[in-house]
Scaffold this active site. Structure first.
Site, PDB file in Angstrom:
ATOM      1  N   ASP A  21       0.836  -1.207   0.000  1.00 27.59           N
ATOM      2  CA  ASP A  21       0.000   0.000   0.000  1.00 27.59           C
ATOM      3  C   ASP A  21       0.872   1.258   0.000  1.00 27.59           C
ATOM      4  OD1 ASP A  21      -2.323   1.430  -0.039  1.00 27.59           O
ATOM      5  OD2 ASP A  21      -2.725   1.252   2.105  1.00 27.59           O
ATOM      6  N   ARG A  33       0.089   7.690  -2.718  1.00 25.91           N
ATOM      7  CA  ARG A  33       0.685   8.771  -1.919  1.00 25.91           C
ATOM      8  C   ARG A  33       2.127   9.028  -2.311  1.00 25.91           C
ATOM      9  NH1 ARG A  33      -0.904   6.092   3.403  1.00 25.91           N
ATOM     10  NH2 ARG A  33      -1.570   4.502   1.926  1.00 25.91           N
ATOM     11  N   HIS A  65       2.173   3.251  -9.138  1.00 28.81           N
ATOM     12  CA  HIS A  65       1.942   1.830  -9.422  1.00 28.81           C
ATOM     13  C   HIS A  65       3.081   1.271 -10.278  1.00 28.81           C
ATOM     14  CE1 HIS A  65      -1.859   2.215  -7.506  1.00 28.81           C
ATOM     15  NE2 HIS A  65      -2.450   2.879  -8.475  1.00 28.81           N
ATOM     16  N   LEU A  80      10.441 -20.875  -5.081  1.00 28.69           N
ATOM     17  CA  LEU A  80       9.614 -19.840  -4.446  1.00 28.69           C
ATOM     18  C   LEU A  80       8.206 -19.919  -5.018  1.00 28.69           C
ATOM     19  CD1 LEU A  80       9.153 -17.230  -2.749  1.00 28.69           C
ATOM     20  CD2 LEU A  80       9.972 -15.932  -4.719  1.00 28.69           C
ATOM     21  N   SER A  99      -7.963  -4.954   5.439  1.00 23.99           N
ATOM     22  CA  SER A  99      -8.621  -4.675   4.157  1.00 23.99           C
ATOM     23  C   SER A  99      -9.073  -5.934   3.414  1.00 23.99           C
ATOM     24  CB  SER A  99      -7.707  -3.822   3.270  1.00 23.99           C
ATOM     25  OG  SER A  99      -7.436  -2.582   3.883  1.00 23.99           O
TER      26      SER A  99
HETATM   27  C1  IPE Z   1      -5.501  -2.792  -0.133  1.00 18.53           C
HETATM   28  O1  IPE Z   1      -5.104  -1.471  -0.404  1.00 18.53           O
HETATM   29  C2  IPE Z   1      -5.407  -3.616  -1.340  1.00 18.53           C
HETATM   30  C3  IPE Z   1      -4.114  -3.660  -2.038  1.00 18.53           C
HETATM   31  C4  IPE Z   1      -2.967  -3.246  -1.636  1.00 18.53           C
HETATM   32  C5  IPE Z   1      -4.202  -4.284  -3.309  1.00 18.53           C
HETATM   33  P1  IPE Z   1      -6.144  -0.269  -0.387  1.00 18.53           P
HETATM   34  O2  IPE Z   1      -5.316   0.950  -0.386  1.00 18.53           O
HETATM   35  O3  IPE Z   1      -7.130  -0.415  -1.469  1.00 18.53           O
HETATM   36  O4  IPE Z   1      -6.877  -0.495   1.021  1.00 18.53           O
HETATM   37  P2  IPE Z   1      -7.928   0.410   1.799  1.00 18.53           P
HETATM   38  O5  IPE Z   1      -9.181   0.387   1.004  1.00 18.53           O
HETATM   39  O6  IPE Z   1      -7.350   1.772   1.919  1.00 18.53           O
HETATM   40  O7  IPE Z   1      -8.085  -0.270   3.115  1.00 18.53           O
HETATM   41  C1  IPE Z   2      -1.700   0.222  -3.298  1.00 13.95           C
HETATM   42  O1  IPE Z   2      -1.433   1.577  -3.337  1.00 13.95           O
HETATM   43  C2  IPE Z   2      -1.876  -0.363  -4.666  1.00 13.95           C
HETATM   44  C3  IPE Z   2      -3.224  -0.838  -4.976  1.00 13.95           C
HETATM   45  C4  IPE Z   2      -4.267  -0.815  -4.198  1.00 13.95           C
HETATM   46  C5  IPE Z   2      -3.406  -1.366  -6.300  1.00 13.95           C
HETATM   47  P1  IPE Z   2      -2.616   2.632  -3.295  1.00 13.95           P
HETATM   48  O2  IPE Z   2      -2.999   2.938  -4.707  1.00 13.95           O
HETATM   49  O3  IPE Z   2      -3.700   2.170  -2.423  1.00 13.95           O
HETATM   50  O4  IPE Z   2      -1.875   3.878  -2.673  1.00 13.95           O
HETATM   51  P2  IPE Z   2      -2.467   4.928  -1.645  1.00 13.95           P
HETATM   52  O5  IPE Z   2      -2.995   4.158  -0.478  1.00 13.95           O
HETATM   53  O6  IPE Z   2      -3.518   5.683  -2.348  1.00 13.95           O
HETATM   54  O7  IPE Z   2      -1.278   5.781  -1.303  1.00 13.95           O
HETATM   55 MG    MG Z   3      -4.115   2.446  -0.418  1.00  9.13          MG
END
Ligand code: IPE
Ligand code: IPE
Ligand code: MG
Length: 237
Positions: A10, A14, A27, A121, A183
């Site tokens: 995650d 940001r 990403h 792995l 999540s």
């Molecule tokens: C959780 O991340 C899913 C992945 C990393 C794929 P999110 O950023 O979508 O989670 P929430 O919704 O903030 O909890």
């Molecule tokens: C996690 O990063 C990647 C996916 C959920 C695909 P986010 O896209 O949730 O990044 P933030 O939480 O907005 O920073």
């Molecule tokens: Mg996120």
């Protein structure tokens, strides 16, 4: 070393925002860190790595971001599978794949097939995955297989039907990006995992950060309900 590490990657959005870049750039950078993580697991002899790439709730994001994430997934499969195969990695994707485009489904099927002979792995990508979805699909398949036993099923009866029936439960769970929640990731399987949360955003989660998580794991006493004394007196009891 943990045998199985499960990660919620995650903080990509940001990371990009801080640099005044579109979320997508985060990403793209995130995929690079996946490569680094796989390498680190191979070097450390970790047998199972499970990465949450797209949750069943992530469809709620803006359409462009969802499309781009799918494109990145396709590209990563096209570009990385051969190398993964050469390095002894077996790739599997868990989740409800039926919602993906046929082309992506076909790429996933082929990637799983090409790497099926590997075992150094076990890399699992959770995509359109949800922990509740997993438990429900397992319950439904278990019930269909032996309806007469209804009312007498045990935990051990359910486990073969869970999406990750080939893996031991995660020993170490890592969530980057500062949020301290599951999540809807592996709900059943995380029952006894050691949880590690870090504010480091996924695109900054390099091998040194990973080693910090492993060190934290190694300092913990896993009691599984027992007392500390029991563990020191008869470690195998
Ligand atoms: C959780 O991340 C899913 C992945 C990393 C794929 P999110 O950023 O979508 O989670 P929430 O919704 O903030 O909890
Ligand atoms: C996690 O990063 C990647 C996916 C959920 C695909 P986010 O896209 O949730 O990044 P933030 O939480 O907005 O920073
Ligand atoms: Mg996120």
């Amino acid at each position: 070393m943990p045998r199985h590490v499960a990660v919620i990657m995650d903080g990509n959005g940001r990371w990009a925002k801080k640099r005044l870049l579109p979320r997508v750039a985060g990403h793209v950078k995130g995929v690079e860190l996946v490569r680094e993580m796989v390498r680190a697991c191979l070097e450390r002899g970790i047998g199972y790595l499970t990465l949450f790439a797209f949750s069943s709730e992530n469809w709620r994001r803006p359409q462009d971001e969802v499309t781009l994430l799918m494109q990145l997934f396709v590209k990563a499969l096209e570009q990385e599978v051969e190398k993964l195969g050469r390095n002894g990695v077996r790739l599997r994707v868990v989740g409800d794949l039926s919602r993906f485009e046929p082309r992506l489904q076909e790429l996933i099927r082929r990637a799983e097939e090409t790497t099926a002979g590997n075992s150094r792995l076990e890399l699992t990508i959770a995509a359109n995955y949800g922990g509740r979805w997993d438990i429900m699909q397992a319950v439904n398949r278990m019930a269909a297989a032996d309806p007469v036993r209804c009312g007498a099923w045990s935990e051990a009866d359910l486990e073969p039907y869970l999406a990750m029936n080939y893996a031991p439960e995660p020993d170490l769970f890592i969530r980057t990006g500062g949020e301290e929640r599951i999540s809807n990731f592996l709900l059943w399987q995380l029952a006894y995992a050691e949880l590690y949360f870090t504010p480091t955003l996924w695109p900054d989660f390099d091998t040194a950060e990973f080693d910090k998580a492993i060190q934290s794991f190694q300092k913990r006493e896993r009691r599984f309900g027992r007392t500390s004394e029991q563990l020191t007196e008869a470690p195998d009891a």
